[in-house]
Design a protein around this motif. Structure first.
Motif, PDB file in Angstrom:
ATOM      1  N   PHE A 253      14.798   6.584   1.658  1.00 19.42           N
ATOM      2  CA  PHE A 253      14.705   5.354   2.439  1.00 19.42           C
ATOM      3  C   PHE A 253      13.436   5.465   3.281  1.00 19.42           C
ATOM      4  O   PHE A 253      13.283   6.419   4.049  1.00 19.42           O
ATOM      5  CB  PHE A 253      15.944   5.185   3.317  1.00 19.42           C
ATOM      6  N   VAL A 254      12.529   4.499   3.109  1.00 19.91           N
ATOM      7  CA  VAL A 254      11.200   4.610   3.706  1.00 19.91           C
ATOM      8  C   VAL A 254      10.936   3.479   4.699  1.00 19.91           C
ATOM      9  O   VAL A 254      11.086   2.299   4.366  1.00 19.91           O
ATOM     10  CB  VAL A 254      10.101   4.580   2.612  1.00 19.91           C
ATOM     11  N   GLU A 255      10.536   3.863   5.902  1.00 16.52           N
ATOM     12  CA  GLU A 255      10.096   2.913   6.922  1.00 16.52           C
ATOM     13  C   GLU A 255       8.569   2.961   6.950  1.00 16.52           C
ATOM     14  O   GLU A 255       7.967   4.041   7.002  1.00 16.52           O
ATOM     15  CB  GLU A 255      10.670   3.300   8.287  1.00 16.52           C
ATOM     16  N   VAL A 256       7.937   1.797   6.905  1.00 19.71           N
ATOM     17  CA  VAL A 256       6.473   1.702   6.931  1.00 19.71           C
ATOM     18  C   VAL A 256       6.056   1.128   8.275  1.00 19.71           C
ATOM     19  O   VAL A 256       6.562   0.082   8.689  1.00 19.71           O
ATOM     20  CB  VAL A 256       5.952   0.797   5.787  1.00 19.71           C
ATOM     21  N   LYS A 257       5.153   1.824   8.958  1.00 18.92           N
ATOM     22  CA  LYS A 257       4.646   1.360  10.250  1.00 18.92           C
ATOM     23  C   LYS A 257       3.127   1.340  10.217  1.00 18.92           C
ATOM     24  O   LYS A 257       2.494   2.292   9.772  1.00 18.92           O
ATOM     25  CB  LYS A 257       5.111   2.273  11.387  1.00 18.92           C
ATOM     26  N   TYR A 258       2.551   0.257  10.727  1.00 19.42           N
ATOM     27  CA  TYR A 258       1.099   0.059  10.734  1.00 19.42           C
ATOM     28  C   TYR A 258       0.605  -0.244  12.144  1.00 19.42           C
ATOM     29  O   TYR A 258       1.253  -0.976  12.892  1.00 19.42           O
ATOM     30  CB  TYR A 258       0.718  -1.096   9.807  1.00 19.42           C
ATOM     31  N   ARG A 259      -0.543   0.332  12.474  1.00 17.71           N
ATOM     32  CA  ARG A 259      -1.280  -0.023  13.684  1.00 17.71           C
ATOM     33  C   ARG A 259      -2.764  -0.102  13.307  1.00 17.71           C
ATOM     34  O   ARG A 259      -3.266   0.755  12.590  1.00 17.71           O
ATOM     35  CB  ARG A 259      -1.119   1.019  14.796  1.00 17.71           C
ATOM     36  N   ARG A 260      -3.416  -1.106  13.825  1.00 18.90           N
ATOM     37  CA  ARG A 260      -4.847  -1.290  13.552  1.00 18.90           C
ATOM     38  C   ARG A 260      -5.657  -0.136  14.151  1.00 18.90           C
ATOM     39  O   ARG A 260      -6.607   0.351  13.566  1.00 18.90           O
ATOM     40  CB  ARG A 260      -5.307  -2.623  14.118  1.00 18.90           C
ATOM     41  N   ASP A 261      -5.251   0.293  15.364  1.00 18.26           N
ATOM     42  CA  ASP A 261      -5.939   1.408  16.024  1.00 18.26           C
ATOM     43  C   ASP A 261      -4.913   2.170  16.853  1.00 18.26           C
ATOM     44  O   ASP A 261      -3.737   1.818  16.898  1.00 18.26           O
ATOM     45  CB  ASP A 261      -7.101   0.903  16.895  1.00 18.26           C
TER      46      ASP A 261
ATOM     47  N   PHE B 153      15.148  10.378   4.704  1.00 18.04           N
ATOM     48  CA  PHE B 153      14.484   9.287   5.404  1.00 18.04           C
ATOM     49  C   PHE B 153      13.033   9.672   5.651  1.00 18.04           C
ATOM     50  O   PHE B 153      12.757  10.666   6.320  1.00 18.04           O
ATOM     51  CB  PHE B 153      15.201   8.984   6.725  1.00 18.04           C
ATOM     52  N   ASP B 154      12.118   8.894   5.085  1.00 19.25           N
ATOM     53  CA  ASP B 154      10.683   9.130   5.229  1.00 19.25           C
ATOM     54  C   ASP B 154      10.056   8.014   6.053  1.00 19.25           C
ATOM     55  O   ASP B 154      10.610   6.908   6.152  1.00 19.25           O
ATOM     56  CB  ASP B 154       9.981   9.159   3.866  1.00 19.25           C
ATOM     57  N   VAL B 155       8.903   8.307   6.621  1.00 19.60           N
ATOM     58  CA  VAL B 155       8.103   7.300   7.315  1.00 19.60           C
ATOM     59  C   VAL B 155       6.706   7.338   6.732  1.00 19.60           C
ATOM     60  O   VAL B 155       6.145   8.423   6.516  1.00 19.60           O
ATOM     61  CB  VAL B 155       8.042   7.572   8.839  1.00 19.60           C
ATOM     62  N   ILE B 156       6.160   6.169   6.441  1.00 21.37           N
ATOM     63  CA  ILE B 156       4.752   6.066   6.074  1.00 21.37           C
ATOM     64  C   ILE B 156       4.058   5.388   7.235  1.00 21.37           C
ATOM     65  O   ILE B 156       4.376   4.263   7.606  1.00 21.37           O
ATOM     66  CB  ILE B 156       4.539   5.324   4.752  1.00 21.37           C
ATOM     67  N   SER B 157       3.126   6.135   7.816  1.00 19.91           N
ATOM     68  CA  SER B 157       2.388   5.701   8.994  1.00 19.91           C
ATOM     69  C   SER B 157       0.972   5.326   8.563  1.00 19.91           C
ATOM     70  O   SER B 157       0.285   6.130   7.934  1.00 19.91           O
ATOM     71  CB  SER B 157       2.367   6.875   9.987  1.00 19.91           C
TER      72      SER B 157
ATOM     73  N   LEU C 221       0.838  -1.202   0.000  1.00 22.45           N
ATOM     74  CA  LEU C 221       0.000   0.000   0.000  1.00 22.45           C
ATOM     75  C   LEU C 221       0.874   1.254   0.000  1.00 22.45           C
ATOM     76  O   LEU C 221       0.628   2.192  -0.767  1.00 22.45           O
ATOM     77  CB  LEU C 221      -0.925  -0.003   1.225  1.00 22.45           C
ATOM     78  N   ALA C 222       1.917   1.263   0.826  1.00 23.49           N
ATOM     79  CA  ALA C 222       2.825   2.407   0.898  1.00 23.49           C
ATOM     80  C   ALA C 222       3.533   2.626  -0.436  1.00 23.49           C
ATOM     81  O   ALA C 222       3.651   3.758  -0.905  1.00 23.49           O
ATOM     82  CB  ALA C 222       3.847   2.189   2.012  1.00 23.49           C
ATOM     83  N   ALA C 223       3.994   1.548  -1.059  1.00 25.69           N
ATOM     84  CA  ALA C 223       4.663   1.653  -2.361  1.00 25.69           C
ATOM     85  C   ALA C 223       3.715   2.246  -3.395  1.00 25.69           C
ATOM     86  O   ALA C 223       4.103   3.118  -4.185  1.00 25.69           O
ATOM     87  CB  ALA C 223       5.167   0.285  -2.813  1.00 25.69           C
ATOM     88  N   HIS C 224       2.478   1.808  -3.369  1.00 25.35           N
ATOM     89  CA  HIS C 224       1.475   2.328  -4.302  1.00 25.35           C
ATOM     90  C   HIS C 224       1.259   3.832  -4.081  1.00 25.35           C
ATOM     91  O   HIS C 224       1.194   4.600  -5.049  1.00 25.35           O
ATOM     92  CB  HIS C 224       0.168   1.555  -4.141  1.00 25.35           C
ATOM     93  N   CYS C 225       1.165   4.242  -2.827  1.00 27.42           N
ATOM     94  CA  CYS C 225       0.991   5.667  -2.507  1.00 27.42           C
ATOM     95  C   CYS C 225       2.174   6.489  -3.031  1.00 27.42           C
ATOM     96  O   CYS C 225       1.983   7.575  -3.586  1.00 27.42           O
ATOM     97  CB  CYS C 225       0.845   5.877  -1.001  1.00 27.42           C
TER      98      CYS C 225
ATOM     99  N   GLU D  60      17.031  -3.652   8.171  1.00 27.70           N
ATOM    100  CA  GLU D  60      16.167  -3.736   6.995  1.00 27.70           C
ATOM    101  C   GLU D  60      15.569  -2.367   6.700  1.00 27.70           C
ATOM    102  O   GLU D  60      15.287  -1.594   7.619  1.00 27.70           O
ATOM    103  CB  GLU D  60      15.024  -4.719   7.251  1.00 27.70           C
ATOM    104  N   ILE D  61      15.396  -2.089   5.419  1.00 35.79           N
ATOM    105  CA  ILE D  61      14.679  -0.895   4.980  1.00 35.79           C
ATOM    106  C   ILE D  61      13.510  -1.380   4.138  1.00 35.79           C
ATOM    107  O   ILE D  61      13.690  -2.159   3.197  1.00 35.79           O
ATOM    108  CB  ILE D  61      15.589   0.057   4.181  1.00 35.79           C
ATOM    109  N   ASP D  62      12.300  -0.925   4.496  1.00 27.98           N
ATOM    110  CA  ASP D  62      11.096  -1.419   3.835  1.00 27.98           C
ATOM    111  C   ASP D  62      11.053  -1.059   2.357  1.00 27.98           C
ATOM    112  O   ASP D  62      10.815  -1.923   1.515  1.00 27.98           O
ATOM    113  CB  ASP D  62       9.841  -0.870   4.533  1.00 27.98           C
ATOM    114  N   LEU D  63      11.278   0.216   2.039  1.00 26.08           N
ATOM    115  CA  LEU D  63      11.225   0.673   0.647  1.00 26.08           C
ATOM    116  C   LEU D  63      12.372   1.635   0.386  1.00 26.08           C
ATOM    117  O   LEU D  63      12.702   2.457   1.238  1.00 26.08           O
ATOM    118  CB  LEU D  63       9.908   1.400   0.360  1.00 26.08           C
TER     119      LEU D  63
END
Length: 117
Positions: A49-57, A96-100, A13-17, A36-39
């Motif tokens: 260099f992009v770190e992707v972090k997900y939380r349900r809530d 360095f970016d973060v996708i939250s 999803l982050a890559a698509h965005c 590791e680097i996600d993207l």
């Protein structure tokens, strides 16, 4: 669904965005001893260099808060190794970016942290 698959789905999803914003994805899940680097992507001529972090809530806080100082250092070391392995010189602009991802809300934080040599 296991955690690894959930992570992979949100990285997709982050890559698509990013691609919708005009970024070109160079690598996904770059791994080495340092971490590791996600993207890894290009935004124009800038290597990102992009770190992707997900939380349900929000019970565990904002996902971006999980990219603490230790995690940042690990990402920075991994990025340095990536540049070394790919013969990318020090003159290459990087950030360095973060996708939250919180629930269904996706937030892209550009230049979320910097190398503090």
């Amino acid at each position: 669904m296991n955690k690894r698959q959930v992570g992979k789905d949100y990285e997709e999803l982050a890559a698509h965005c990013l691609e919708e914003k005009g970024y070109r994805i160079l690598e996904r899940n770059f791994r080495c001893r340092q971490g590791e680097i996600d993207l890894i992507a290009l935004d124009g001529s800038c290597l990102v260099f992009v770190e992707v972090k997900y939380r349900r809530d929000g019970r565990a806080g904002d996902p971006a808060e999980a990219v603490d100082f230790r995690k940042q250092r690990r990402i920075i070391c991994t990025a340095a190794y990536y540049c070394y392995k790919r013969n990318i010189g020090e003159s290459q602009a990087c950030r360095f970016d973060v996708i939250s991802v919180l629930g269904s809300e996706v937030r892209h934080i550009e230049n979320a942290f910097e190398y503090q040599g």
